[in-house]
Design a protein around this motif. Structure first.
Motif, PDB file in Angstrom:
ATOM      1  N   THR A  14       0.831  -1.209   0.000  1.00  0.00           N
ATOM      2  CA  THR A  14       0.000   0.000   0.000  1.00  0.00           C
ATOM      3  C   THR A  14       0.858   1.248   0.000  1.00  0.00           C
ATOM      4  OG1 THR A  14      -1.743  -1.183   1.196  1.00  0.00           O
ATOM      5  CG2 THR A  14      -1.821   1.228   1.222  1.00  0.00           C
ATOM      6  N   GLY A  15       1.900   1.234   0.838  1.00  0.00           N
ATOM      7  CA  GLY A  15       2.807   2.384   0.875  1.00  0.00           C
ATOM      8  C   GLY A  15       3.488   2.620  -0.459  1.00  0.00           C
ATOM      9  N   ASN A  16       3.915   1.534  -1.111  1.00  0.00           N
ATOM     10  CA  ASN A  16       4.554   1.676  -2.424  1.00  0.00           C
ATOM     11  C   ASN A  16       3.578   2.223  -3.457  1.00  0.00           C
ATOM     12  OD1 ASN A  16       6.969   0.677  -1.431  1.00  0.00           O
ATOM     13  ND2 ASN A  16       6.517  -1.437  -2.000  1.00  0.00           N
ATOM     14  N   ARG A  17       2.338   1.751  -3.390  1.00  0.00           N
ATOM     15  CA  ARG A  17       1.333   2.266  -4.334  1.00  0.00           C
ATOM     16  C   ARG A  17       1.079   3.742  -4.103  1.00  0.00           C
ATOM     17  NH1 ARG A  17      -1.336  -2.818  -3.564  1.00  0.00           N
ATOM     18  NH2 ARG A  17      -2.648  -1.890  -1.946  1.00  0.00           N
ATOM     19  N   VAL A  18       1.037   4.147  -2.841  1.00  0.00           N
ATOM     20  CA  VAL A  18       0.810   5.570  -2.532  1.00  0.00           C
ATOM     21  C   VAL A  18       1.938   6.421  -3.099  1.00  0.00           C
ATOM     22  CG1 VAL A  18       0.735   7.242  -0.648  1.00  0.00           C
ATOM     23  CG2 VAL A  18      -0.591   5.147  -0.491  1.00  0.00           C
ATOM     24  N   VAL A  19       3.178   5.945  -2.950  1.00  0.00           N
ATOM     25  CA  VAL A  19       4.325   6.694  -3.468  1.00  0.00           C
ATOM     26  C   VAL A  19       4.249   6.810  -4.979  1.00  0.00           C
ATOM     27  CG1 VAL A  19       6.830   6.675  -3.730  1.00  0.00           C
ATOM     28  CG2 VAL A  19       5.823   6.091  -1.531  1.00  0.00           C
ATOM     29  N   VAL A  20       3.980   5.694  -5.656  1.00  0.00           N
ATOM     30  CA  VAL A  20       3.916   5.705  -7.124  1.00  0.00           C
ATOM     31  C   VAL A  20       2.794   6.609  -7.609  1.00  0.00           C
ATOM     32  CG1 VAL A  20       3.481   4.300  -9.161  1.00  0.00           C
ATOM     33  CG2 VAL A  20       4.963   3.433  -7.345  1.00  0.00           C
ATOM     34  N   ILE A  21       1.612   6.466  -7.009  1.00  0.00           N
ATOM     35  CA  ILE A  21       0.470   7.293  -7.422  1.00  0.00           C
ATOM     36  C   ILE A  21       0.758   8.769  -7.150  1.00  0.00           C
ATOM     37  CG2 ILE A  21      -1.951   7.826  -6.933  1.00  0.00           C
ATOM     38  CD1 ILE A  21      -2.361   4.843  -6.368  1.00  0.00           C
ATOM     39  N   ILE A  26       1.947  14.151  -9.102  1.00  0.00           N
ATOM     40  CA  ILE A  26       2.757  15.372  -9.063  1.00  0.00           C
ATOM     41  C   ILE A  26       3.299  15.709 -10.449  1.00  0.00           C
ATOM     42  CG2 ILE A  26       4.945  16.320  -8.214  1.00  0.00           C
ATOM     43  CD1 ILE A  26       4.387  14.872  -5.578  1.00  0.00           C
ATOM     44  N   VAL A  27       3.856  14.709 -11.121  1.00  0.00           N
ATOM     45  CA  VAL A  27       4.409  14.932 -12.464  1.00  0.00           C
ATOM     46  C   VAL A  27       3.317  15.367 -13.428  1.00  0.00           C
ATOM     47  CG1 VAL A  27       5.544  13.822 -14.414  1.00  0.00           C
ATOM     48  CG2 VAL A  27       6.331  13.338 -12.092  1.00  0.00           C
ATOM     49  N   ALA A  98      10.799  22.200  -8.898  1.00  0.00           N
ATOM     50  CA  ALA A  98       9.596  22.036  -8.078  1.00  0.00           C
ATOM     51  C   ALA A  98       9.130  20.589  -8.077  1.00  0.00           C
ATOM     52  CB  ALA A  98       8.487  22.950  -8.606  1.00  0.00           C
ATOM     53  N   THR A  99       9.214  19.926  -9.243  1.00  0.00           N
ATOM     54  CA  THR A  99       8.839  18.508  -9.310  1.00  0.00           C
ATOM     55  C   THR A  99       9.715  17.661  -8.401  1.00  0.00           C
ATOM     56  OG1 THR A  99       8.134  18.806 -11.603  1.00  0.00           O
ATOM     57  CG2 THR A  99       8.515  16.553 -10.861  1.00  0.00           C
TER      58      THR A  99
END
Length: 234
Positions: A14-21, A26-27, A98-99
């Motif tokens: 779940t944590g990895n998915r949150v980071v990827v999403i 952001i991008v 900023a990204t």
């Protein structure tokens, strides 16, 4: 352990998915902002086009001063184009910066949340007992690197619990009282054993250590929450 492992793995996924999403979001947002910004910037050649139009539509401008003015306008258009090109480069660099900052902030936020969860798990689990040394002769207990001097009654209670733990047994209050007093368990009161446990915990003093060491299993009794291989009695 079988129930905890999938939970930890699911939490990690779940944590990895949150980071990827989060990174993708952001991008995408900054890319959309950059696209709208660049589309709304004036054309770098707009000024030059206007000057060229003046040259074409005003072929009657033949005097030296008029031609000089047109040359100045052309040079101004070139300078304006260079300024706009530099602005585009600066805006692009700022958007990349900023990204990177937002992605780093997201990663650090996820790391902080993960560390907080881990600290909460450690706090709930308490201190892990790696060694328990019981010295009946000295009425002392060494728990990891912490030494406690107990009363003979507390040492006796702890010793009985340690022996039961090495046999993988859970002792009720009545059974504990029976072993210590030498009576039959049927003739002993559950409250008497519970009182011995309370006195043992009071003797240990530190509530965290006491709750960690002596575990109360509902409707079954008491046991030491220590690996039996870590227990030594002298």
């Amino acid at each position: 352990m079988a129930d905890q492992a999938p939970t930890a793995i699911d939490a990690l996924k779940t944590g990895n998915r949150v980071v990827v999403i989060g990174i993708v979001a952001i991008v995408a947002i900054l890319a959309l902002a950059a696209l709208l910004l660049f589309l709304n910037l004036p054309d770098a050649n707009a000024f030059n086009a206007r000057v060229e139009r003046i040259f074409v539509e005003n072929d009657a401008l033949t005097t030296g001063d008029q031609i000089k003015l047109l040359e100045i306008l052309a040079q101004s258009g070139t300078a304006f184009s260079a300024v706009l090109a530099s602005y585009r480069s600066i805006i692009f660099v700022l958007l990349v910066f900023a990204t990177a900052l937002l992605i780093a902030a997201l990663v650090f936020l996820v790391m902080i949340v993960t560390l907080n969860r881990r600290m909460n798990e450690i706090r709930k689990q308490g201190i892990q007992v790696t060694s328990l040394l019981i010295s009946r002769g000295e009425n002392a207990v060494v728990l990891n690197d912490m030494a406690f001097t107990l009363t003979p009654a507390a040492i006796e209670t702890l010793s009985v619990l340690a022996e039961a733990r090495m046999d993988d047994d859970v002792m009720s209050g009545a059974e504990l009282e029976a072993v210590i007093s030498g009576k039959n368990a049927a003739d002993c009161d559950e409250a008497s054993g519970a009182m011995r446990i309370k006195r043992l915990r009071d003797a240990l003093g530190n509530q965290m250590v006491a709750e960690l060491l002596v575990k109360n299993i509902a409707r079954r009794g008491y046991m030491l929450s220590v690996d039996k291989d870590a227990i030594r009695m002298i």
